[in-house]
Design a protein around this motif. Structure first.
Motif, PDB file in Angstrom:
ATOM      1  N   THR A 100       0.844  -1.192   0.000  1.00 35.20           N
ATOM      2  CA  THR A 100       0.000   0.000   0.000  1.00 35.20           C
ATOM      3  C   THR A 100       0.877   1.238   0.000  1.00 35.20           C
ATOM      4  OG1 THR A 100      -1.731  -1.153   1.250  1.00 35.20           O
ATOM      5  CG2 THR A 100      -1.840   1.253   1.166  1.00 35.20           C
ATOM      6  N   LEU A 101       0.764   2.040  -1.061  1.00 32.20           N
ATOM      7  CA  LEU A 101       1.537   3.271  -1.144  1.00 32.20           C
ATOM      8  C   LEU A 101       0.942   4.320  -0.221  1.00 32.20           C
ATOM      9  CD1 LEU A 101       2.119   3.531  -5.013  1.00 32.20           C
ATOM     10  CD2 LEU A 101       3.608   2.512  -3.270  1.00 32.20           C
ATOM     11  N   GLY A 102       1.815   5.020   0.513  1.00 34.23           N
ATOM     12  CA  GLY A 102       1.372   6.066   1.423  1.00 34.23           C
ATOM     13  C   GLY A 102       1.803   7.436   0.931  1.00 34.23           C
ATOM     14  N   THR A 103       1.984   8.353   1.854  1.00 35.35           N
ATOM     15  CA  THR A 103       2.417   9.709   1.514  1.00 35.35           C
ATOM     16  C   THR A 103       3.910   9.856   1.740  1.00 35.35           C
ATOM     17  OG1 THR A 103       1.926  10.463   3.757  1.00 35.35           O
ATOM     18  CG2 THR A 103       0.171  10.663   2.108  1.00 35.35           C
ATOM     19  N   GLY A 104       4.498  10.844   1.067  1.00 33.62           N
ATOM     20  CA  GLY A 104       5.914  11.121   1.279  1.00 33.62           C
ATOM     21  C   GLY A 104       6.837   9.996   0.890  1.00 33.62           C
ATOM     22  N   ASN A 105       6.499   9.284  -0.208  1.00 34.09           N
ATOM     23  CA  ASN A 105       7.336   8.185  -0.705  1.00 34.09           C
ATOM     24  C   ASN A 105       7.450   7.020   0.281  1.00 34.09           C
ATOM     25  OD1 ASN A 105       7.920   9.447  -3.172  1.00 34.09           O
ATOM     26  ND2 ASN A 105       9.624  10.575  -2.273  1.00 34.09           N
ATOM     27  N   THR A 106       6.427   6.819   1.087  1.00 35.82           N
ATOM     28  CA  THR A 106       6.415   5.691   2.015  1.00 35.82           C
ATOM     29  C   THR A 106       5.405   4.653   1.540  1.00 35.82           C
ATOM     30  OG1 THR A 106       4.711   6.645   3.429  1.00 35.82           O
ATOM     31  CG2 THR A 106       7.021   7.191   3.935  1.00 35.82           C
ATOM     32  N   PHE A 107       5.541   3.439   2.061  1.00 41.36           N
ATOM     33  CA  PHE A 107       4.575   2.389   1.790  1.00 41.36           C
ATOM     34  C   PHE A 107       4.612   1.362   2.908  1.00 41.36           C
ATOM     35  CE2 PHE A 107       8.485   0.760  -0.010  1.00 41.36           C
ATOM     36  CZ  PHE A 107       8.447  -0.607   0.209  1.00 41.36           C
ATOM     37  N   VAL A 115       5.323 -10.225  10.703  1.00 44.84           N
ATOM     38  CA  VAL A 115       4.729  -9.738  11.942  1.00 44.84           C
ATOM     39  C   VAL A 115       4.291  -8.292  11.738  1.00 44.84           C
ATOM     40  CG1 VAL A 115       5.096  -9.283  14.385  1.00 44.84           C
ATOM     41  CG2 VAL A 115       6.203 -11.263  13.312  1.00 44.84           C
ATOM     42  N   GLY A 116       3.007  -8.024  11.877  1.00 44.77           N
ATOM     43  CA  GLY A 116       2.519  -6.665  11.710  1.00 44.77           C
ATOM     44  C   GLY A 116       2.719  -6.162  10.294  1.00 44.77           C
ATOM     45  N   GLU A 117       3.162  -4.915  10.169  1.00 46.12           N
ATOM     46  CA  GLU A 117       3.389  -4.289   8.869  1.00 46.12           C
ATOM     47  C   GLU A 117       4.860  -3.969   8.668  1.00 46.12           C
ATOM     48  OE1 GLU A 117      -0.658  -1.796   7.712  1.00 46.12           O
ATOM     49  OE2 GLU A 117       1.031  -0.758   8.641  1.00 46.12           O
ATOM     50  N   GLY A 118       5.364  -4.254   7.462  1.00 46.22           N
ATOM     51  CA  GLY A 118       6.678  -3.771   7.091  1.00 46.22           C
ATOM     52  C   GLY A 118       6.584  -2.308   6.690  1.00 46.22           C
ATOM     53  N   GLN A 119       7.628  -1.536   6.998  1.00 44.89           N
ATOM     54  CA  GLN A 119       7.645  -0.114   6.697  1.00 44.89           C
ATOM     55  C   GLN A 119       8.689   0.153   5.614  1.00 44.89           C
ATOM     56  OE1 GLN A 119       5.422   1.999   8.136  1.00 44.89           O
ATOM     57  NE2 GLN A 119       4.604   0.203   9.225  1.00 44.89           N
ATOM     58  N   GLY A 120       8.227   0.781   4.514  1.00 43.61           N
ATOM     59  CA  GLY A 120       9.117   1.005   3.384  1.00 43.61           C
ATOM     60  C   GLY A 120       9.235   2.466   3.003  1.00 43.61           C
ATOM     61  N   THR A 121      10.366   2.797   2.350  1.00 41.35           N
ATOM     62  CA  THR A 121      10.624   4.144   1.853  1.00 41.35           C
ATOM     63  C   THR A 121      11.219   4.048   0.460  1.00 41.35           C
ATOM     64  OG1 THR A 121      11.088   4.933   4.098  1.00 41.35           O
ATOM     65  CG2 THR A 121      11.787   6.343   2.278  1.00 41.35           C
ATOM     66  N   ILE A 122      10.678   4.834  -0.460  1.00 38.44           N
ATOM     67  CA  ILE A 122      11.204   4.922  -1.825  1.00 38.44           C
ATOM     68  C   ILE A 122      12.035   6.190  -1.915  1.00 38.44           C
ATOM     69  CG2 ILE A 122      10.589   4.947  -4.271  1.00 38.44           C
ATOM     70  CD1 ILE A 122       7.704   4.067  -3.227  1.00 38.44           C
ATOM     71  N   SER A 123      13.267   6.078  -2.409  1.00 44.12           N
ATOM     72  CA  SER A 123      14.134   7.248  -2.498  1.00 44.12           C
ATOM     73  C   SER A 123      15.042   7.110  -3.703  1.00 44.12           C
ATOM     74  CB  SER A 123      14.972   7.390  -1.223  1.00 44.12           C
ATOM     75  OG  SER A 123      15.785   8.550  -1.274  1.00 44.12           O
ATOM     76  N   GLY A 124      14.854   7.991  -4.700  1.00 45.82           N
ATOM     77  CA  GLY A 124      15.669   7.913  -5.902  1.00 45.82           C
ATOM     78  C   GLY A 124      15.510   6.567  -6.578  1.00 45.82           C
ATOM     79  N   SER A 125      16.624   5.877  -6.800  1.00 49.58           N
ATOM     80  CA  SER A 125      16.604   4.572  -7.469  1.00 49.58           C
ATOM     81  C   SER A 125      16.496   3.410  -6.493  1.00 49.58           C
ATOM     82  CB  SER A 125      17.888   4.411  -8.298  1.00 49.58           C
ATOM     83  OG  SER A 125      19.026   4.461  -7.443  1.00 49.58           O
ATOM     84  N   THR A 126      16.163   3.702  -5.232  1.00 50.44           N
ATOM     85  CA  THR A 126      16.176   2.646  -4.211  1.00 50.44           C
ATOM     86  C   THR A 126      14.853   2.515  -3.475  1.00 50.44           C
ATOM     87  OG1 THR A 126      16.900   4.049  -2.361  1.00 50.44           O
ATOM     88  CG2 THR A 126      18.613   3.157  -3.811  1.00 50.44           C
ATOM     89  N   VAL A 127      14.710   1.352  -2.863  1.00 50.48           N
ATOM     90  CA  VAL A 127      13.607   1.079  -1.933  1.00 50.48           C
ATOM     91  C   VAL A 127      14.205   0.410  -0.701  1.00 50.48           C
ATOM     92  CG1 VAL A 127      11.580  -0.361  -1.499  1.00 50.48           C
ATOM     93  CG2 VAL A 127      11.765   0.894  -3.649  1.00 50.48           C
TER      94      VAL A 127
END
Length: 205
Positions: A100-107, A115-127
């Motif tokens: 699920t994509l969120g705000t501020g390049n987060t998902f 366990v629970g939810e994984g927290q992700g960040t998209i930045s430039g060419s990386t995740v």
């Protein structure tokens, strides 16, 4: 405090600083904000993806390898990534991520063995994705803390590196490639109305 104790403390501080500031864990999404090509989850984790990877144990030696087929599908800002693994020891495993994509390049990312939810960040060419995974019982059933980085290259291939830790100690590392599956081209021949039925399973060369 004796000289020996001071030296030992200094060595310990150097080791801790090296692991914290000069290692895989020291990188942060901001380090890659200006890099390209830009990682687009809906594009780069969409359709059929082929993967090959190696798994290393705590001593740095390779313990297993795998090939995998992945299928990504998106509907707006929510998507799934189904994974089908075959390991060199003969074991097979499947996982389905719910993204699920969120705000501020987060998902966020969830799956049955997470366990629970994984927290992700998209930045430039990386995740970057951090989560806790529960291993299968035949692999010990342990719960591990995972830091997963994906790096998009110029030709569309994703390089994936993950560290798995237990009580802060690295117990495994994964290195893999993820690339779009080759397209299938329909062959047209003289006769038979110009259609070659065998081409349905023949990859584009």
């Amino acid at each position: 405090m004796t000289l020996v104790a001071i030296l030992l403390a200094a060595i310990l501080l150097v080791i801790i600083a090296k692991r914290r500031f000069l290692s895989f864990r020291s990188q942060v999404p901001a380090d890659y904000a200006s890099t390209g090509p830009a990682f687009n989850m809906k594009q780069n984790l969409n359709g059929e993806i082929l993967s090959e990877g190696l798994i290393y144990g705590p001593n740095g030696k390779m313990t297993n390898s795998f090939v995998a087929r992945m299928v990504g599908e998106w509907n707006g800002n929510t998507g799934t990534l189904a994974e089908y693994f075959t390991y060199s020891n003969g074991k097979q495993m499947t996982r389905k991520w719910y993204l699920t994509l969120g705000t501020g390049n987060t998902f966020t990312a969830t799956a049955d063995d997470i366990v629970g939810e994984g927290q992700g960040t998209i930045s430039g060419s990386t995740v970057k994705l951090k989560y806790r995974i529960i291993l299968p019982q035949d692999s010990g059933g342990h719960t591990l803390d995972v830091t997963d980085w994906m790096y998009l290259t110029e030709n569309g291939v994703i390089m994936n590196r993950s560290e798995m830790r237990k009580f802060g100690i690295k117990v495994a590392e994964l290195v893999a490639t993820m690339r779009p599956a080759p397209e299938v081209k329909t062959a047209h021949l003289n006769g038979a109305n110009g259609y070659d039925a065998d081409s349905d399973v023949r990859p584009l060369q």
